[in-house]
Write an enzyme that holds these catalytic residues in place. Structure first.
Site, PDB file in Angstrom:
ATOM      1  CG  ASP A 123      -6.708  -2.793  -3.981  1.00 31.31           C
ATOM      2  OD1 ASP A 123      -7.506  -1.966  -3.482  1.00 31.31           O
ATOM      3  OD2 ASP A 123      -5.464  -2.718  -3.870  1.00 31.31           O
TER       4      ASP A 123
ATOM      5  CG  HIS B  81      -5.234  -2.897  -0.503  1.00 34.66           C
ATOM      6  ND1 HIS B  81      -4.739  -2.174  -1.561  1.00 34.66           N
ATOM      7  CD2 HIS B  81      -4.734  -2.315   0.607  1.00 34.66           C
ATOM      8  CE1 HIS B  81      -3.973  -1.189  -1.100  1.00 34.66           C
ATOM      9  NE2 HIS B  81      -3.949  -1.255   0.222  1.00 34.66           N
TER      10      HIS B  81
ATOM     11  CB  SER C  30      -0.958  -0.062   1.190  1.00 34.67           C
ATOM     12  OG  SER C  30      -2.118   0.670   0.924  1.00 34.67           O
TER      13      SER C  30
END
Lengths: 504, 504
Positions: free
Chosen positions: A441, A466, A199
């Site tokens: 995602d 994700h 991320s």
């Protein structure tokens, strides 16, 4: 005298009216969660994400603190101050300096490093295979790595001088210093380093390889939305994937959600409508404005799509509940059923504390989104699964100015890290980065989804969500996830083989 | 009472004695000049370095000022302040945005940008050939580009808060912002940028391509000693080339210089020796210490070697004078003859103001060498052409601390920009950089002298000196210099051809 007092009163009232809408409009808008792991309510209790922890005993992990320079890019006397930055090493599986065995480095992101490190799959799973030294570094201003001896709380962010040192360029410089230091203390100048992050941490990993290639030999950048800046991609990209996820799961589920918004706003605008909605959605306290409900619901849909992980598949769970509600259940009743399917039938206290679900981002990350991490997520006419306004930079400036006394620099990320014409720019520049994504995602739309060159590779899965591949491998993994991991390992093995061939 | 006064006096005297050697030892040691052009006394009046200026009329150059962010890497309110940064454009030969014609950008270094831009050969010479837009950007804290409305003088550097913003990372960020801005105002998003710089500016050009590949498509880094940091090369590398230049020119000349040092130090240590030396070397005021003479002479040798340019060839000039002095001339007489051959027979005032030759570096550059540009030049047992102590970091720290209140960060350049194992690190990373050097330049030993990869190319000449190829081409150029320039142009043409092929 009375006249001038009245005049003063009117002036004052006029000013109040003038400023009131501005103040009320400047609540800091939260961007969707940017974190490897979903919110608590989403976590599947049946799934043990620490499945590979048996490989690692806690005593293998050594916690250390590095005297880190406060400001790497400034030479005021204050910039020379240092703070203690936390990092953790695990050398149990390391092959040692003599064989130039590699170092796998996890670059911490927007949260405390925590205490359990076995959950970082690419490190804990691959340590024995690669004979790797493991290192985990906490991001400055999170957890225990906060300058001036402060703790991670609001007080920190009230000080406009202190928080100035809090940004990604300084964080990358921190990593560079610590990694150099670690190679020194382990006497391992030739050990190649591969950095790993997910991320925001994935962005840091990719950027680190681009900016510090002499320190990191490669990077595994997991679910890194490095293109969600300025106008690199459409601002509604995030919600367009949320919408697609639900639509592909069930057209009728999606239709129900779509319909629900007109109904919610119609009821909400009536006298006593907020009370009705409060009861309908079991909110613990009476709704003060419709946006509070809307934010709660949007967050549930976004989180479900973002963390749509096997084996639970939150989007399927919700749509099954929405579609499968007893005949005669009205639209809002179906939405509630969908929410309950994820969150539990009645929250924690027999009701839902709506803020408990929407306020999922830390104050620290808010600061970052108000300086350089300006991620312009918003709605558009094409988005019907949520009711979101288009992203508005002016509004954002106002919010940030009010909250932090400074406005964002939205151009800076693209100026410092790039992004425009990324394929053309990087086709002959840089190497050894894996950009991994799962296309379900919503952040993946801002990821790198095609190979930029032979050395900059995209590895994605159609079904993935994700940061799935940041989790440790587990027996319940789907074949496509296993395959994604294997591809990543294969690529990293090639990097290492090339590196050792060159060393000889 | 008397006793305690005496005790106090003795304590005070003791402290004076304790600290005196430290104070006297902390004069800020100057590093050799790092600049494209030699000191005034070296310039050949017969050579017009502005030979190509006929191509460019002064009215083609437009001076502009950009509102530059004070601190790109910090978000304190003060960091948002702006200052006016000078840049100059010349679009006379530009092919325009429709044809994505290129932009040649000169990155200013450690001096004012000045007013005459035609002397930057790679820009002025190549503008018609490449149909290039030219842009010249002044380095922050030099010339007219100084924050807080200050002027380039000592006052600026007395303020420890202001000068904190003065460093190369901020300068590169400035260039990135201005170049992005220029592409915007010229409406030329697809115009590729090639950055050009010499000496410190050459380092900036190479580093800029490495750190901002999305902004600069290529870099011509002329005489850029990017490896003169930490222990990347031997500290005596600079003087070893000075020595080699003289030795190769004339063994007997070198021997005379070598012998002279024993004589100078022997005389200087005698009573009245400094007066003798003052008269011998025609210094305008009596020498206070032998180091002042030594610094003056070392500077002459260094400058002669560094700017050993055709057609004058200062090293030859000096050695011819040293070797060719009338029979019976003693060693010091020969040295003086050598100096006079370069500097003129009796200075400006019938004598030499020794400080006028050695104090050639600005206060601003001193600051840079006391923070990150820590270039560890020193002598060694192998160096006999000068009497220089080995580089001593502790001493340097002391000097800088005393002068500026902060100590250098010698590790930072190698941490941020790299340098160790440069060939291994960059063999698969980066592209489109030309490292050009002349091997008679003492700085060249810290340059990149072999191809790091297909995209990172070394172009050097055996005979060349410092930054020769930054001068405009001229009729008196030697064949090897012309060939070097042609190679550079050919490489840049390949970059552009590849770029346009990809654009289509």
């Amino acid at each position: 005298m009375l006249r001038s007092s009245l005049k003063f009163l009117f002036q004052w009232l006029f000013l109040m009216l003038l400023f009131f809408p501005i103040f009320s409009a400047t609540k800091l808008r939260k961007t969707p969660r940017l974190s490897p792991f979903g919110p608590k309510f989403l976590r599947d209790p049946s799934k043990n994400i620490f499945s590979s922890s048996s490989l690692h005993s806690m005593k293998d992990f050594e916690t250390k603190f590095y005297e880190q320079t406060l400001d790497h890019f400034n030479y005021q006397p204050q910039s020379y101050s240092t703070f203690k930055q936390k990092y953790v090493t695990n050398s149990r599986y390391w092959g040692g300096a003599n064989s130039s065995s590699p170092i796998l480095a996890y670059l911490g992101a927007e949260s405390s490093l925590g205490d359990d490190f076995s959950y970082i799959g690419p490190l804990s799973d691959n340590a024995p295979r690669f004979k790797a030294l493991l290192i985990y570094i906490e991001h400055r201003f999170y957890g225990e790595s906060i300058p001036f001896g402060l703790e991670e709380d609001a007080i920190l962010l009230k000080n406009e001088s202190i928080r100035g040192y809090f940004n990604s360029e300084q964080a990358l410089a921190d990593y560079a210093e610590i990694l150099r230091h670690v190679k020194e203390i382990f006497g391992a100048p030739k050990s190649p380093i591969i950095v790993v992050g997910g991320s925001y941490g994935g962005m840091l990993a990719a950027w680190f390889r681009l900016k510090y290639p002499h320190i990191a030999m490669g990077a595994l950048a997991i679910s890194a939305p490095i293109l969600y800046f300025e106008d690199l991609i459409p601002h509604d990209a995030y919600f367009s994937v949320v919408q697609k996820d639900f639509k592909e799961q069930s057209e009728s589920c999606f239709k129900t959600i779509e319909e629900s918004w007109d109904i919610i706003y119609k009821i909400g605008s009536k006298p006593n409508g907020l009370s009705l909605l409060s009861r309908k959605f079991k909110s613990c306290s009476k709704l003060k404005k419709i946006d509070d409900l809307s934010e709660f619901i949007v967050n549930i849909y976004s989180s479900a799509a973002q963390y749509n992980e096997p084996p639970r598949y939150p989007v399927k769970l919700m749509c099954d509940a929405i579609d499968g509600a007893p005949d005669g259940t009205d639209v809002l009743g179906r939405i509630l059923a969908g929410i309950q399917s994820l969150v539990g039938s009645d929250g924690n206290r027999g009701c839902y504390d709506l803020r408990g679900y929407s306020d999922y981002l830390t104050e620290s990350w808010d600061w970052q989104t108000c300086t350089e991490m300006v991620i312009p997520i918003g709605g558009s006419d094409n988005i019907t699964i949520v009711r979101e306004k288009p992203f508005n930079m002016k509004e954002r400036n106002k919010q940030c100015k009010r909250h932090y006394g400074v406005v964002p620099r939205p151009h800076w990320v693209t100026t410092y890290y790039g992004g425009y014409d990324i394929k053309m720019v990087l086709r002959k520049f840089g190497s050894n980065i894996i950009f991994s994504n799962g296309l379900r995602d919503p952040w993946s739309r801002a990821g790198v989804l095609e190979n930029l060159s032979d050395g900059l590779l995209a590895v994605y899965t159609i079904e993935g969500s994700h940061c799935l591949d940041l989790n440790p491998a587990s027996e319940i993994d789907t074949p496509w996830l296993t395959e994604q991991r294997e591809k990543e390992i294969e690529i990293m093995e090639t990097w290492l083989a090339n590196y050792y061939a060159y060393l000889k």
